[in-house]
Design a protein around this motif. Structure first.
Motif, short mmCIF file in Angstrom:
data_model
loop_
_atom_site.label_atom_id
_atom_site.label_comp_id
_atom_site.label_asym_id
_atom_site.label_seq_id
_atom_site.Cartn_x
_atom_site.Cartn_y
_atom_site.Cartn_z
N THR A 198 0.82 -1.21 0.00
CA THR A 198 0.00 0.00 0.00
C THR A 198 0.85 1.26 0.00
O THR A 198 0.49 2.27 -0.62
N ARG A 251 0.48 3.70 -3.28
CA ARG A 251 -0.15 5.01 -3.05
C ARG A 251 0.85 6.16 -3.13
O ARG A 251 0.45 7.32 -3.19
N ALA A 302 -4.75 -1.28 -3.60
CA ALA A 302 -4.12 -0.67 -2.43
C ALA A 302 -5.07 0.30 -1.73
O ALA A 302 -5.13 0.36 -0.50
N THR A 351 -7.72 -1.66 -0.02
CA THR A 351 -7.18 -2.27 1.20
C THR A 351 -7.39 -1.35 2.40
O THR A 351 -7.85 -1.78 3.46
N GLU A 352 -7.05 -0.09 2.23
CA GLU A 352 -7.20 0.86 3.34
C GLU A 352 -8.67 1.13 3.65
O GLU A 352 -9.05 1.31 4.81
#
Length: 230
Positions: free
Chosen positions: A55, A59, A108, A111-112
């Motif tokens: 991530t 990002r 990514a 995911t957060e």
């Protein structure tokens, strides 16, 4: 002004390609996001470390740079694999490469989003389900997932809007999406501004229409939740 100079079918095909690419990218990102969030919340330091590195890098690097790196890397890795196995070379088409690359990039962000949503669900919910004898997957599907989606949907809606617009990046790898179709039409007819505005309108229509679907989903997952008093 509204004459598309014979490029109507091409632009329509490009629009359909954009929609298909966006939906498949959403599915790949959704799956990667669930796996990544589970890894970040697991007790395994290795899983947490791998998910964190993933991530952080994704990002922190511009999408355009990642698109080019991943697109060419996928083909190189595939060529190395086929050479090692003594197989004929397999060439990835731009559409498949675009889905894999965009899905990996936006996984990514998902995911957060999922990590925050999972943390928002009280831990006692899963403990109660397990105490009633529910299997882990069944408890996730019936108890955890619906509650998680309630918290995740605002973030998912934002991610979807970004994915839909980010599909414009695939035009640089040769995919005939709405951007490439309108660019070709603009160059051929010397009406680049008109066709650029047309592409913008198409994206605006798509994002507005999907906003309605997302609002319906938010209402669906908010059933039984008391709204705050104003």
């Amino acid at each position: 002004m509204f004459n598309l100079a014979g490029y109507g079918p091409t632009i329509l095909a490009g629009t359909l390609t954009t929609i298909e690419l966006s939906v498949l990218t959403l599915a790949v990102s959704f799956l990667i996001g669930l796996i990544g969030a589970s890894a970040k919340l697991s007790r395994s330091r290795i899983a947490v470390g791998v998910a964190t590195v993933y991530t952080t890098i994704i990002r922190g690097v511009p999408d355009l740079v990642l698109m080019l790196l991943l697109f060419y890397s996928l083909q190189i890795w595939l060529n190395d694999l086929t050479d090692a196995l003594g197989l004929d070379q397999i060439n990835l088409d731009p559409f498949t490469s675009g889905v894999i690359t965009l899905g990996f990039i936006y996984g990514a962000y998902f995911t957060e989003t999922f990590r925050g949503a999972l943390m928002a669900v009280p831990r006692g919910q899963m403990e109660a389900a397990r105490s009633f004898g529910m299997r882990r997957f069944y408890a996730f599907r019936r108890i955890l997932f619906p509650q998680m989606m309630r918290y995740a949907l605002p973030g998912l809606a934002n991610n979807w809007q970004v994915i839909l617009k980010a599909t414009a990046l695939v035009s640089i790898i040769g995919l005939s999406d709405i951007i490439k179709a309108t660019q070709d039409a603009g160059k051929a007819t010397f009406r680049a501004f008109f066709f650029s505005v047309l592409a913008a309108v198409v994206y605006l229509v798509l994002t507005t229409a999907t906003n309605g679907i997302l609002l319906m989903l938010e209402r669906r997952y908010a059933i039984g939740v008391r709204k705050p008093a104003l």
